[in-house]
Design an enzyme around this catalytic site. Structure first.
Site, PDB file in Angstrom:
ATOM      1  N   HIS A 149       0.834  -1.200   0.000  1.00 18.77           N
ATOM      2  CA  HIS A 149       0.000   0.000   0.000  1.00 18.77           C
ATOM      3  C   HIS A 149       0.871   1.253   0.000  1.00 18.77           C
ATOM      4  O   HIS A 149       1.592   1.523   0.963  1.00 18.77           O
ATOM      5  CB  HIS A 149      -0.884  -0.024   1.248  1.00 18.77           C
ATOM      6  CG  HIS A 149      -1.869   1.084   1.335  1.00 18.77           C
ATOM      7  ND1 HIS A 149      -1.934   1.941   2.415  1.00 18.77           N
ATOM      8  CD2 HIS A 149      -2.863   1.470   0.487  1.00 18.77           C
ATOM      9  CE1 HIS A 149      -2.922   2.798   2.238  1.00 18.77           C
ATOM     10  NE2 HIS A 149      -3.495   2.538   1.078  1.00 18.77           N
ATOM     11  N   HIS A 169      -1.088  10.773  -1.965  1.00 22.56           N
ATOM     12  CA  HIS A 169      -2.386  10.350  -1.450  1.00 22.56           C
ATOM     13  C   HIS A 169      -3.292  11.514  -1.087  1.00 22.56           C
ATOM     14  O   HIS A 169      -4.411  11.634  -1.589  1.00 22.56           O
ATOM     15  CB  HIS A 169      -2.216   9.451  -0.224  1.00 22.56           C
ATOM     16  CG  HIS A 169      -3.519   9.075   0.414  1.00 22.56           C
ATOM     17  ND1 HIS A 169      -4.082   9.810   1.434  1.00 22.56           N
ATOM     18  CD2 HIS A 169      -4.377   8.061   0.159  1.00 22.56           C
ATOM     19  CE1 HIS A 169      -5.232   9.263   1.790  1.00 22.56           C
ATOM     20  NE2 HIS A 169      -5.441   8.204   1.035  1.00 22.56           N
TER      21      HIS A 169
END
Length: 297
Positions: free
Chosen positions: A45, A87
């Site tokens: 991730h 992100h």
């Protein structure tokens, strides 16, 4: 070298779409088939982000050193139309933007040019050993994955803030040869929390495997199966019955829908997720999860 904006490039989106039509019958391998029968795919991730600064090339390289092929990332667009890998929709948490550009609050990614973002330190927040790491462009990220022989689960982040970003992503993927047969078959999935964004990718390039981030009601899964290959829910929403209901449906490439769950970093939670029958686990700590599942070499 300065990154050239997506929209300034001469390659037309219509060419991208035409390429997709030509390759639509290419058989794609399932993610789990690539891992081995019965194994759960472990997906890093934002790279190996428990140890290295997320979404940086350092995190990609660490995942490679640990032996992990699949990398998840997040893609947004700058003020001058360059795709970057980060992100948050603002730059505050993972860079020194407040220090470098103190008068530019609220420091949204979309309000900065690629050259400005390239000046930021995206590593020091994770510790002095990572000082100087940069926010990579999508092109830089793809180059590093190719060099490492890794695969990509690409998330289009906050597409409502970036109209047309789906076509921009596909254009860069095409220009960097990530829409060739080898990548389409077993190295690329594009996902989003936005069903409209996932559908836009599928409509433009039906040969690209896609994923929807979320947990649609079981009664609605059939409609998702027309445009997505994966249903990727938060781990806290998982049950074996739900995973089975997803697997019961075939996606647009004629294979059962897959399930990759996120974000699982705890060993016991990883084992619980695996017992539900998921195909993949998205984690900040891929080495911890793999060891918990007994799949480490």
């Amino acid at each position: 070298m300065r990154e050239v904006p997506v929209r300034a490039r001469t390659a037309a989106v219509s060419t991208v779409v035409a390429l997709g039509v030509a390759a639509v019958f290419l058989p794609a391998l399932s993610t789990q088939a690539l891992a081995g029968e019965g194994e759960v795919v472990v997906i890093a991730h934002r790279g190996a982000s428990a140890q290295a600064p997320e979404n940086t090339l350092a995190a990609v390289d660490l995942a490679d050193e640990l032996g992990f092929d699949w990398i998840e990332n997040d893609v947004q667009r700058t003020k001058d139309d360059v795709l970057v890998v980060i992100h948050d929709t603002d730059l505050k948490r993972t860079t020194d933007v407040e220090e470098v550009f103190p008068g530019r609050a609220p420091w949204k990614v979309r309000d900065f040019t690629a050259d400005e973002i390239a000046q930021l330190d995206a590593g020091s927040w994770k510790g002095g050993a990572h000082a100087g790491a940069r926010v990579p462009t999508l092109r830089e990220f793809l180059h590093r994955l190719d060099a490492n022989g890794q695969r990509l689960l690409l998330e289009i982040k906050a597409p409502e803030q970036y109209p047309g970003i789906e076509k921009d992503v596909l254009e860069v993927l095409s220009q960097e040869q990530w829409l060739d047969r080898r990548h389409l078959r077993n190295r690329l999935v594009v996902q989003s929390f936005s069903a409209a964004s996932v559908r836009a990718v599928h409509d433009a390039r039906p040969d690209v495997r896609t994923g929807f981030l979320g947990t649609p009601e079981p009664a609605d899964l059939g409609s998702y199966a027309s445009f997505t290959d994966q249903i990727n829910p938060r781990s806290t929403t998982l049950t074996a019955a739900y995973v089975a209901s997803v697997h019961a449906l075939d996606g647009p490439h004629g294979r059962p829908l897959e399930v990759n769950t996120w974000t699982v970093n705890d060993p016991e939670e990883a084992r619980r997720a695996a017992r539900t029958g998921v195909d993949g686990i998205i984690t900040n700590a891929p080495d911890v999860v793999e060891e918990a599942l007994g799949q480490d070499d």
